[in-house]
Motif scaffolding. Sequence first.
Motif, PDB file in Angstrom:
ATOM      1  N   ILE A   1       0.834  -1.208   0.000  1.00  0.00           N
ATOM      2  CA  ILE A   1       0.000   0.000   0.000  1.00  0.00           C
ATOM      3  C   ILE A   1       0.864   1.251   0.000  1.00  0.00           C
ATOM      4  O   ILE A   1       0.470   2.282  -0.494  1.00  0.00           O
ATOM      5  CB  ILE A   1      -0.995   0.011   1.176  1.00  0.00           C
ATOM      6  N   HIS A   2       2.073   1.162   0.528  1.00  0.00           N
ATOM      7  CA  HIS A   2       2.906   2.350   0.647  1.00  0.00           C
ATOM      8  C   HIS A   2       3.846   2.578  -0.522  1.00  0.00           C
ATOM      9  O   HIS A   2       4.532   3.582  -0.564  1.00  0.00           O
ATOM     10  CB  HIS A   2       3.687   2.320   1.964  1.00  0.00           C
ATOM     11  N   LYS A   3       3.878   1.682  -1.504  1.00  0.00           N
ATOM     12  CA  LYS A   3       4.739   1.904  -2.664  1.00  0.00           C
ATOM     13  C   LYS A   3       4.370   3.193  -3.384  1.00  0.00           C
ATOM     14  O   LYS A   3       5.242   4.012  -3.637  1.00  0.00           O
ATOM     15  CB  LYS A   3       4.701   0.710  -3.611  1.00  0.00           C
TER      16      LYS A   3
ATOM     17  N   ALA B   1     -10.839  -3.448   2.495  1.00  0.00           N
ATOM     18  CA  ALA B   1     -10.426  -4.216   1.317  1.00  0.00           C
ATOM     19  C   ALA B   1     -10.525  -5.724   1.467  1.00  0.00           C
ATOM     20  O   ALA B   1     -10.383  -6.444   0.474  1.00  0.00           O
ATOM     21  CB  ALA B   1      -8.991  -3.847   0.954  1.00  0.00           C
ATOM     22  N   LYS B   2     -10.805  -6.217   2.654  1.00  0.00           N
ATOM     23  CA  LYS B   2     -10.672  -7.655   2.879  1.00  0.00           C
ATOM     24  C   LYS B   2     -11.519  -8.540   1.968  1.00  0.00           C
ATOM     25  O   LYS B   2     -11.079  -9.602   1.577  1.00  0.00           O
ATOM     26  CB  LYS B   2     -10.882  -8.010   4.344  1.00  0.00           C
TER      27      LYS B   2
ATOM     28  N   ARG C   1      -9.791  -3.605  -4.967  1.00  0.00           N
ATOM     29  CA  ARG C   1      -8.751  -3.384  -3.945  1.00  0.00           C
ATOM     30  C   ARG C   1      -7.707  -2.407  -4.446  1.00  0.00           C
ATOM     31  O   ARG C   1      -7.276  -1.518  -3.723  1.00  0.00           O
ATOM     32  CB  ARG C   1      -8.094  -4.708  -3.569  1.00  0.00           C
ATOM     33  N   LYS C   2      -7.312  -2.560  -5.713  1.00  0.00           N
ATOM     34  CA  LYS C   2      -6.324  -1.644  -6.287  1.00  0.00           C
ATOM     35  C   LYS C   2      -6.878  -0.229  -6.342  1.00  0.00           C
ATOM     36  O   LYS C   2      -6.184   0.726  -5.996  1.00  0.00           O
ATOM     37  CB  LYS C   2      -5.899  -2.099  -7.682  1.00  0.00           C
ATOM     38  N   ALA C   3      -8.122  -0.080  -6.766  1.00  0.00           N
ATOM     39  CA  ALA C   3      -8.747   1.247  -6.828  1.00  0.00           C
ATOM     40  C   ALA C   3      -8.834   1.858  -5.438  1.00  0.00           C
ATOM     41  O   ALA C   3      -8.558   3.055  -5.254  1.00  0.00           O
ATOM     42  CB  ALA C   3     -10.134   1.153  -7.460  1.00  0.00           C
ATOM     43  N   LEU C   4      -9.194   1.062  -4.443  1.00  0.00           N
ATOM     44  CA  LEU C   4      -9.254   1.551  -3.063  1.00  0.00           C
ATOM     45  C   LEU C   4      -7.876   1.967  -2.591  1.00  0.00           C
ATOM     46  O   LEU C   4      -7.707   3.029  -1.973  1.00  0.00           O
ATOM     47  CB  LEU C   4      -9.829   0.472  -2.145  1.00  0.00           C
TER      48      LEU C   4
END
Length: 154
Positions: A8-10, A81-82, A89-92
């Motif tokens: 998520i932090h990339k 996202a689970k 998930r990518k959009a979120l």
Amino acid sequence: MKQTNTQIHKPITAIIAVFFIFCIVGLFTPAAALAAPAKSGQTVGYVNRQQVFASYPGIQEVMKQIQNLRAEAQKDYDARAKDLPDAERKALNDTIARGEAQKEDALMKPVGDKIEAAIQAVAEEKRLPVVIDAASVVYGGIDITADVIAKVKQ
């Protein structure tokens, strides 16, 4: 497939890296001014922006707030996202990352503005028409880092 904290932090790390490159390594005068021949008595000043940034009063608190924002974003992502399909998930992830980056920019903008103003003030006091980052200096120039740090701490 659950994304890890690193995943998520990339995008966030990339955005922060770009911001710091502009803040820490940026030039303060147009390239034409650097290429112009020096007039008699004029010289180039340089400043170690990383050192000024590290010396900024309250920077540790700002960095702690940024870490808290990242932790909150991760919790938000994990909670929402689970059960989502990969595309959602990518959009979120992208949405949360953009929101976090905007909040981080809002926290860092006053720091960058104050450092910029201090560099400009010291350059004017010393009558330096050009100030560059210390990383760009090969030879010569006047180091104004200590003066900028003192100005930022006022």
